[in-house]
Design an enzyme around this catalytic site. Sequence first.
Site, PDB file in Angstrom:
ATOM      1  N   THR A 205       0.747  -1.273  -0.101  1.00  0.00           N
ATOM      2  CA  THR A 205       0.074  -0.030   0.022  1.00  0.00           C
ATOM      3  C   THR A 205       0.947   1.313  -0.082  1.00  0.00           C
ATOM      4  O   THR A 205       0.737   2.220  -0.612  1.00  0.00           O
ATOM      5  CB  THR A 205      -0.873  -0.051   1.234  1.00  0.00           C
ATOM      6  OG1 THR A 205      -1.594  -1.268   1.349  1.00  0.00           O
ATOM      7  CG2 THR A 205      -2.109   1.013   1.033  1.00  0.00           C
TER       8      THR A 205
ATOM      9  N   ARG B  92       7.589  -3.024   2.488  1.00  0.00           N
ATOM     10  CA  ARG B  92       7.935  -2.904   4.176  1.00  0.00           C
ATOM     11  C   ARG B  92       8.111  -4.127   4.386  1.00  0.00           C
ATOM     12  O   ARG B  92       7.680  -5.194   3.997  1.00  0.00           O
ATOM     13  CB  ARG B  92       6.708  -2.547   4.940  1.00  0.00           C
ATOM     14  CG  ARG B  92       6.643  -1.055   5.012  1.00  0.00           C
ATOM     15  CD  ARG B  92       5.299  -0.908   5.887  1.00  0.00           C
ATOM     16  NE  ARG B  92       4.925   0.582   5.280  1.00  0.00           N
ATOM     17  CZ  ARG B  92       3.978   1.270   5.711  1.00  0.00           C
ATOM     18  NH1 ARG B  92       2.906   0.767   6.745  1.00  0.00           N
ATOM     19  NH2 ARG B  92       3.604   2.500   5.436  1.00  0.00           N
TER      20      ARG B  92
ATOM     21  N   HIS C 213       3.417   3.327  10.752  1.00  0.00           N
ATOM     22  CA  HIS C 213       2.890   3.243  11.927  1.00  0.00           C
ATOM     23  C   HIS C 213       3.430   1.752  12.529  1.00  0.00           C
ATOM     24  O   HIS C 213       3.224   1.510  13.696  1.00  0.00           O
ATOM     25  CB  HIS C 213       1.438   3.143  11.704  1.00  0.00           C
ATOM     26  CG  HIS C 213       0.903   2.184  10.639  1.00  0.00           C
ATOM     27  ND1 HIS C 213       0.898   2.387   9.531  1.00  0.00           N
ATOM     28  CD2 HIS C 213       0.526   0.967  11.212  1.00  0.00           C
ATOM     29  CE1 HIS C 213       0.626   1.224   8.918  1.00  0.00           C
ATOM     30  NE2 HIS C 213       0.029   0.468   9.934  1.00  0.00           N
TER      31      HIS C 213
ATOM     32  N   ASP D  98       1.792   9.660  13.510  1.00  0.00           N
ATOM     33  CA  ASP D  98       2.415   8.095  13.499  1.00  0.00           C
ATOM     34  C   ASP D  98       4.162   8.517  13.274  1.00  0.00           C
ATOM     35  O   ASP D  98       4.608   9.618  13.311  1.00  0.00           O
ATOM     36  CB  ASP D  98       1.762   7.361  12.747  1.00  0.00           C
ATOM     37  CG  ASP D  98       1.908   7.968  11.333  1.00  0.00           C
ATOM     38  OD1 ASP D  98       2.229   9.123  10.991  1.00  0.00           O
ATOM     39  OD2 ASP D  98       1.985   7.114  10.170  1.00  0.00           O
TER      40      ASP D  98
ATOM     41  N   GLU E 239      -8.599   9.027   4.869  1.00  0.00           N
ATOM     42  CA  GLU E 239      -8.873   7.679   5.056  1.00  0.00           C
ATOM     43  C   GLU E 239      -9.158   7.312   6.378  1.00  0.00           C
ATOM     44  O   GLU E 239      -8.714   8.050   7.327  1.00  0.00           O
ATOM     45  CB  GLU E 239      -7.391   6.927   4.670  1.00  0.00           C
ATOM     46  CG  GLU E 239      -7.020   7.222   3.212  1.00  0.00           C
ATOM     47  CD  GLU E 239      -5.758   6.357   3.030  1.00  0.00           C
ATOM     48  OE1 GLU E 239      -6.093   5.000   2.460  1.00  0.00           O
ATOM     49  OE2 GLU E 239      -4.825   6.290   3.422  1.00  0.00           O
TER      50      GLU E 239
HETATM   51  C1  VG1 Z   1      -2.668   1.093   5.539  1.00  0.00           C
HETATM   52  C2  VG1 Z   1      -4.076   1.918   5.893  1.00  0.00           C
HETATM   53  C3  VG1 Z   1      -4.145   2.826   4.812  1.00  0.00           C
HETATM   54  C4  VG1 Z   1      -2.961   3.707   4.520  1.00  0.00           C
HETATM   55  C5  VG1 Z   1      -1.670   2.828   4.474  1.00  0.00           C
HETATM   56  C6  VG1 Z   1      -0.412   3.760   4.489  1.00  0.00           C
HETATM   57  O1  VG1 Z   1      -2.822   0.159   4.675  1.00  0.00           O
HETATM   58  O2  VG1 Z   1      -5.143   1.016   6.020  1.00  0.00           O
HETATM   59  O3  VG1 Z   1      -5.323   3.446   4.745  1.00  0.00           O
HETATM   60  O4  VG1 Z   1      -2.933   4.389   3.534  1.00  0.00           O
HETATM   61  O5  VG1 Z   1      -1.765   1.925   5.642  1.00  0.00           O
HETATM   62  O6  VG1 Z   1      -0.467   4.538   5.823  1.00  0.00           O
HETATM   63  P1  VG1 Z   1      -3.336  -1.447   4.862  1.00  0.00           P
HETATM   64  O7  VG1 Z   1      -2.930  -1.701   3.392  1.00  0.00           O
HETATM   65  O8  VG1 Z   1      -2.481  -2.009   5.825  1.00  0.00           O
HETATM   66  O9  VG1 Z   1      -4.784  -1.459   5.218  1.00  0.00           O
HETATM   67  V1  VG1 Z   1       1.143   4.694   6.616  1.00  0.00           V
HETATM   68  O10 VG1 Z   1       0.820   6.018   7.641  1.00  0.00           O
HETATM   69  O11 VG1 Z   1       1.155   3.475   7.098  1.00  0.00           O
HETATM   70  O12 VG1 Z   1       2.083   5.301   5.304  1.00  0.00           O
HETATM   71 CO    CO Z   2       2.313   6.778   8.177  1.00  0.00          CO
END
Ligand code: VG1
Ligand code: CO
Length: 543
Positions: free
Chosen positions: A18, A22, A114, A277, A363
């Site tokens: 996403t 990672r 996060h 975060d 979001e």
């Molecule tokens: C999560 C959240 C999504 C957000 C992404 C990155 O993704 O649900 O809304 O955009 O993290 O945020 P996923 O695929 O795990 O649901 V961050 O602040 O971690 O860059």
């Molecule tokens: Co983030």
Amino acid sequence: MTFKTISTTAFTDQKPGTSGLRKKVTVFAQEHYAENFIQSIFDSLEDFQGKTLVLGGDGRYLNRKVIQSTIKIAAANGFGRILVGLGGITSTPAASNLIRKNKAFGGIILSASHNAGGPQGDFGIKFNISNGGPAPEKLTEAMFANSKTITSYKIADCADIDIDTLGSHQIGDTVVEIIDPVKDYAALMESLFDFQAIRTLLQSGFTMRFDAMHAVTGPYATEIFENRLGAKAGSVFNAVPLEDFGGHHPDPNIVYAHELYEELMSANAPDFGAASDGDGDRNLIIGKGMYIAPSDSLAVLAANAHLAPAYSKGIAGIARSMPTSCAADRVAEKLKIGMHETPTGWKFFGNLLDTGLVTICGEESAGTGSDHVREKDGLWAVLLWLNILAVRKQSVAEIMHEHWQTYGRNYYSRHDYEEVASDGANALMDALRAKLPDLKGKTVQGMVVEAADDFAYHDPVDHSVSKHQGIRILFAGGSRLVVRLSGTGTAGATIRIYLERYEADSSKHDLETQAALTPLIAAAAELTEITHYTGREKPSVIT
Ligand code: VG1
Ligand code: CO
């Protein structure tokens, strides 16, 4: 200056999710792992010779090491100028701003957001393009393809750069500048909001607490809230970025920001609490005695944005990720502006923002932002709330209740089942997908299914299509159930179940959230058969 070409062997698992690549630190610590991916990024780009690259990170374990290798690989690949945040630290929204302000070719942000940090935690690398936003899918697919065939990477053979002192260095023809990562960002915030009104609010006895969670926003929040806006010293806490975030998940929700939550619920609570975060793009808002669900926060910010100088002429449109509650849709309807529903992840908002179709995006995972940068922005959301509070002179709870009275309330919660076996998670999704064609018109736990599909997004600007972005089941009356797999986890699979119920009747706006969602929780259990597929009786995290 000598540049070396190092032979390497491809890894098969460098698929960005996403938000970038990672993995566990133990995976990234393998020889050549980070270097391979960075070279694979550059191999996916064209015409960057002599241009500027922004480089920063959230300060987590491995940050300093990978900053050095990225500088050397970027120089060897021909970037003309590399702007590095002091100490290797730059928040994600600040990096987005630096890319835009300096007309850079792009930027590399080292962050797993996060996710937990430290030697046993996670690390991540993401690339942002020249508009300051996350690389679109076409580009992340090219990076993955290159990472599977890479045989060598180029790197400068030089000593480490001193990243802890402001100044300029030269590697061959490349200039490496160590810059203050806070200054330009703080100035941008000051240009958007009425700092004088917020200062007056903070002088009038209004109290706030900001939990930086030992992550990247510490220096930013201290400069903005305490130094520029005059919040009492100590209003910002956990302000020093640590490589392991003090052993906590730097995830601003009521589970991980528990200390802040308890304080805001206590008898002598401050008026306003907030957190952000690991990389500073998410936000948590809690009023005295009142938690604000991120989807509600998006709706309130969109409805009141005109109270801040930057948005005084009104907003052009709103976008939200599909699982985010429909609270913002009701605001868009009332304001008679466009509303867009995109897949999860900020990269899908870029085109909408670039073409001026929308001004504010959000979001459910606590990300909100606007067209001032091309990332979600934690401190921006906190400042917009403060600006609104300063103008409306009401409490957070009063503003929220009035909002529900006007628009109705979208009760909302997300149930996460973390680190379940991937096979079980995939089988659950397949089984649910197979049920979709027959769901319409069926009654589940007393609710009638109006529509059910596997969400596909058609980008209105570049016409790209992104399929399989989550399963949605829409019930009559505005309730919804969404199920998807996370794209940011690093162990097994994480199943996210998003629950939403719309309630127009204001006499029913004070229910406890989980209680209000009882029929949806039961419907989710029935439709997903989650216990059967995962062996889990209950979620690992409820937000
Ligand atoms: C999560 C959240 C999504 C957000 C992404 C990155 O993704 O649900 O809304 O955009 O993290 O945020 P996923 O695929 O795990 O649901 V961050 O602040 O971690 O860059
Ligand atoms: Co983030």
